[in-house]
Design an enzyme around this catalytic site. Structure first.
Site, PDB file in Angstrom:
ATOM      1  N   ARG A 123     -14.856  16.736 -46.096  1.00 21.50           N
ATOM      2  CA  ARG A 123     -13.890  16.555 -45.188  1.00 21.50           C
ATOM      3  C   ARG A 123     -13.182  15.377 -45.279  1.00 21.50           C
ATOM      4  O   ARG A 123     -12.143  15.044 -44.648  1.00 21.50           O
ATOM      5  CB  ARG A 123     -14.924  16.550 -43.961  1.00 21.50           C
ATOM      6  CG  ARG A 123     -14.085  16.496 -42.706  1.00 21.50           C
ATOM      7  CD  ARG A 123     -14.825  17.145 -41.416  1.00 21.50           C
ATOM      8  NE  ARG A 123     -16.186  16.760 -41.337  1.00 21.50           N
ATOM      9  CZ  ARG A 123     -16.588  15.496 -40.871  1.00 21.50           C
ATOM     10  NH1 ARG A 123     -15.636  14.696 -40.256  1.00 21.50           N
ATOM     11  NH2 ARG A 123     -17.743  15.271 -40.693  1.00 21.50           N
ATOM     12  N   TYR A 174      10.237  24.491 -32.863  1.00 29.01           N
ATOM     13  CA  TYR A 174       9.641  25.751 -33.225  1.00 29.01           C
ATOM     14  C   TYR A 174       8.612  26.244 -32.073  1.00 29.01           C
ATOM     15  O   TYR A 174       7.947  25.192 -31.479  1.00 29.01           O
ATOM     16  CB  TYR A 174       8.813  25.140 -34.436  1.00 29.01           C
ATOM     17  CG  TYR A 174       7.619  26.471 -34.842  1.00 29.01           C
ATOM     18  CD1 TYR A 174       7.893  27.661 -35.244  1.00 29.01           C
ATOM     19  CD2 TYR A 174       6.361  25.838 -34.977  1.00 29.01           C
ATOM     20  CE1 TYR A 174       6.713  28.324 -35.274  1.00 29.01           C
ATOM     21  CE2 TYR A 174       5.250  26.677 -35.004  1.00 29.01           C
ATOM     22  CZ  TYR A 174       5.537  28.030 -35.489  1.00 29.01           C
ATOM     23  OH  TYR A 174       4.636  29.022 -35.528  1.00 29.01           O
ATOM     24  N   ASP A 203      10.095  16.924 -38.292  1.00 30.29           N
ATOM     25  CA  ASP A 203       9.471  18.159 -38.913  1.00 30.29           C
ATOM     26  C   ASP A 203      10.580  18.599 -40.103  1.00 30.29           C
ATOM     27  O   ASP A 203      11.726  19.278 -39.622  1.00 30.29           O
ATOM     28  CB  ASP A 203       9.407  19.174 -38.049  1.00 30.29           C
ATOM     29  CG  ASP A 203       8.726  20.645 -38.534  1.00 30.29           C
ATOM     30  OD1 ASP A 203       8.920  20.940 -39.737  1.00 30.29           O
ATOM     31  OD2 ASP A 203       8.026  21.286 -37.764  1.00 30.29           O
ATOM     32  N   LYS A 230       5.211  26.978 -45.812  1.00 23.04           N
ATOM     33  CA  LYS A 230       6.631  27.581 -45.921  1.00 23.04           C
ATOM     34  C   LYS A 230       7.143  27.215 -47.443  1.00 23.04           C
ATOM     35  O   LYS A 230       6.628  27.568 -48.423  1.00 23.04           O
ATOM     36  CB  LYS A 230       7.470  26.916 -44.900  1.00 23.04           C
ATOM     37  CG  LYS A 230       6.873  27.299 -43.596  1.00 23.04           C
ATOM     38  CD  LYS A 230       6.822  28.827 -43.115  1.00 23.04           C
ATOM     39  CE  LYS A 230       6.270  29.030 -41.908  1.00 23.04           C
ATOM     40  NZ  LYS A 230       5.435  28.377 -41.271  1.00 23.04           N
TER      41      LYS A 230
HETATM   42  C1  PLP Z   1       9.509  24.362 -38.586  1.00 19.10           C
HETATM   43  C2  PLP Z   1       8.008  24.640 -38.332  1.00 19.10           C
HETATM   44  N1  PLP Z   1       7.064  23.745 -38.044  1.00 19.10           N
HETATM   45  C3  PLP Z   1       5.907  23.859 -38.040  1.00 19.10           C
HETATM   46  C4  PLP Z   1       5.202  25.359 -38.188  1.00 19.10           C
HETATM   47  C5  PLP Z   1       3.699  25.453 -38.131  1.00 19.10           C
HETATM   48  O1  PLP Z   1       3.376  25.420 -39.429  1.00 19.10           O
HETATM   49  P1  PLP Z   1       1.897  26.475 -39.901  1.00 19.10           P
HETATM   50  O2  PLP Z   1       2.100  27.829 -39.406  1.00 19.10           O
HETATM   51  O3  PLP Z   1       1.612  26.098 -41.115  1.00 19.10           O
HETATM   52  O4  PLP Z   1       0.770  25.931 -38.758  1.00 19.10           O
HETATM   53  C6  PLP Z   1       6.210  26.099 -38.392  1.00 19.10           C
HETATM   54  C7  PLP Z   1       5.421  27.652 -38.749  1.00 19.10           C
HETATM   55  O5  PLP Z   1       6.229  28.751 -38.535  1.00 19.10           O
HETATM   56  C8  PLP Z   1       7.506  25.897 -38.509  1.00 19.10           C
HETATM   57  O6  PLP Z   1       8.338  26.981 -38.809  1.00 19.10           O
END
Ligand code: PLP
Length: 396
Positions: A57, A110, A181, A206
Site C-alpha cells: 500500500r 468532467y 486535469d 485514458k
Molecule cells: C477528464 C477526466 N478526468 C477524470 C476522469 C476520471 O478518471 P477514472 O475513470 O480513471 O477514474 C475521467 C474519466 O472519464 C475524465 O475523462
C-alpha cells in the site's frame, strides 16, 4: 531529451537502470510485502531515507516506475499513482487544499469531478465556484478568495481550451494553487506545469494507458505536494495495483506516436464532417472557426489529441441510427483507446446534470463525443460517412 524519447525511457532511472543483465521491460512484482533482516534498514526505508519497498500500500516497484515516468514526462519532481483518475483527483485536491476552501472550477468539468465536488467535498465544507474559464475577466474577478483553481486542458465534450498560462499567472499573483486535469492532452501535447500550473492529474485509464484495459490515475507536482498526496493515498488505501501499473507503463511507451496519430485523425474527421449530412455543429479546438482556435494553436501547437464532438440536427433518434449503422466505430463510454469510439454525453458523462444545466453547457440531445482512434483516417471517415449517410440525419 525530446518527449518522444522520454516516453520510451522515462522511469528507468537513466543509464544506471539499464545496467548489465537488467530486464529491458520491468519485471512484475506482485509482492504485498518484503522481508527485512535488519531493523535499522527497515526503519530507514519506512522513513523514506533509503530506497526500497516494504508494504504494497505504501510502495511497489511497478507503481514507483510509472510515477517516476509520468513525473518526468510532465516535468514534475514526483508523482503518485492511484487506483483511478477519480482517486488521483481526490488526493490531489486534498494535497493542494487540505482545509475546506473555495474551489474555482471550469463550468465544463468532467461529470465525475463535478459529482466529487458536489457530493463529497461540498458536504465537507468546500465550496465549488464555477466560472467560464474562457472568460478571463470572470476568472480574474472570481480569483479573490479562492483556495484552489481546477481546470481541464481540453474540456469535455465540447473541446474548448482555456488559457492555462493566463489563468495560472492570475492564480500565482493571488497565491492560489492550480490543479490541471491533463487527461485529454497528455504531456506529449501540453505540459501544464511549464505553463505555471501547480500540479497535474490524469485519468491514466485514458491516453496514458491507451488500450482500454486498465483503470488508473496519477498526480504529479512538487515533492512536498506529492508527499501529502501519497500520505493521503496510503491512509485511504487507494494506490494503484502492480499489474495495472505495469500495463500503464507499457502503454506509456507508445504515447508519443499514438498522440500524434490521434491528433491527425481527429482533425481529419472534424474536417470531413463538415460535408456530412445532418451535422449541425463540429467541436474541435483546431478547426477554423472554433472559439478556442487561437488559444489551442498557441498551447497545443503539435495537435489537440483525439477528442472531438459534433451535434446532429435530429437529436437522439439520429444518434441511434448512426450507432446502429457503424461498421467499425463502437459506442463505449470511455475514451483514449486505440479504437475509435463515440460517447453520448446526455446518458454518459453528463447524465448527472439536469437538462437545463446541459443546455447551458451546450450539450444537447444531438451531441456526440468522439474519441478518435489510431486506425487509418480514411476508414474512420468512411465509417462516419456511411453511418450518417442518406437518411441518417433525419428523425425516425
Ligand atoms: C477528464 C477526466 N478526468 C477524470 C476522469 C476520471 O478518471 P477514472 O475513470 O480513471 O477514474 C475521467 C474519466 O472519464 C475524465 O475523462
Amino acid at each position: 531529451m525530446k518527449q518522444a524519447s522520454r516516453a520510451v525511457h522515462a522511469g528507468r532511472g537513466g543509464k544506471a537502470g539499464m545496467g548489465a543483465r537488467t530486464p529491458l521491460a520491468p519485471d512484475l512484482s506482485t509482492a504485498a510485502v518484503h522481508v527485512y533482516t535488519d531493523l535499522d534498514d527497515y526503519d530507514a526505508v519506512a522513513a523514506g531515507e533509503r530506497p526500497g519497498h516494504y508494504y504494497g500500500r505504501n510502495s511497489n516497484s511497478n507503481r514507483a516506475m510509472l510515477e517516476q515516468a509520468v513525473a518526468e514526462l510532465e516535468g514534475a519532481e514526483a508523482g503518485v499513482a492511484t487506483g483511478s483518475g477519480m482517486s488521483a483527483l481526490h488526493v490531489a485536491i486534498l494535497a493542494l487544499a487540505p482545509k475546506p476552501a473555495t474551489i474555482l472550477a471550469t463550468r465544463e468539468l468532467y461529470g465525475g469531478t463535478l459529482a466529487l465536488l458536489r457530493q463529497d467535498l461540498e458536504p465537507a465544507g468546500y465550496e465549488a465556484h464555477f466560472v467560464d474559464m474562457n472568460d478571463l475577466e470572470a476568472v480574474r474577478r472570481a480569483m479573490d478568495g479562492a483556495g484552489l483553481v481546477l481546470i481541464e486542458t481540453i474540456t469535455n465534450p465540447l473541446c474548448r481550451v482555456p488559457d492555462i498560462e493566463a489563468i495560472a499567472s492570475m492564480a500565482r499573483a493571488s497565491g492560489v494553487p492550480v490543479l490541471v486535469d491533463n487527461t485529454f492532452a497528455t504531456p506529449v501535447l501540453c505540459r501544464p506545469l511549464a505553463l505555471g500550473a501547480t500540479a497535474v492529474m490524469h485519468s491514466v485509464t485514458k491516453y496514458l494507458g491507451g488500450h482500454s484495459d486498465l483503470v488508473a490515475g496519477v498526480v504529479v507536482g512538487s515533492t512536498s505536494h506529492m508527499a501529502a498526496a501519497r500520505a493521503r493515498s496510503v491512509r485511504t488505501g487507494t494506490p494503484l495495483a502492480p499489474f495495472d501499473s505495469w500495463l500503464a507503463l507499457r502503454g506509456l511507451r507508445t504515447l508519443d506516436v499514438r498522440m500524434r496519430r490521434h491528433s491527425d485523425n481527429a482533425l481529419a474527421l472534424a474536417r470531413a464532417m463538415r460535408s456530412m449530412p445532418g451535422v449541425a455543429k463540429i467541436h474541435h479546438p483546431l478547426l477554423d472557426g472554433s472559439p478556442s482556435h487561437a488559444v489551442a494553436s498557441r498551447l497545443l501547437p503539435q495537435g489537440a489529441g483525439g477528442m472531438m464532438a459534433f451535434d446532429l440536427d435530429a437529436g437522439r433518434a439520429a444518434v441511434q441510427r448512426m450507432v446502429s449503422g457503424f461498421q467499425m466505430v463502437a459506442f463505449a463510454a470511455s475514451l483514449g483507446g486505440v479504437e475509435t469510439t463515440i460517447s453520448y454525453p446526455e446518458i454518459t458523462s453528463h447524465r448527472g446534470l439536469t437538462p437545463a444545466e446541459r443546455t447551458e453547457l451546450g450539450v444537447g440531445p444531438g451531441t456526440v463525443r468522439v474519441s478518435v482512434g489510431i486506425e487509418a483516417a480514411d476508414d474512420i471517415v468512411a465509417d462516419f460517412a456511411q453511418a450518417l449517410g442518406p437518411g441518417a440525419g433525419r428523425p425516425n
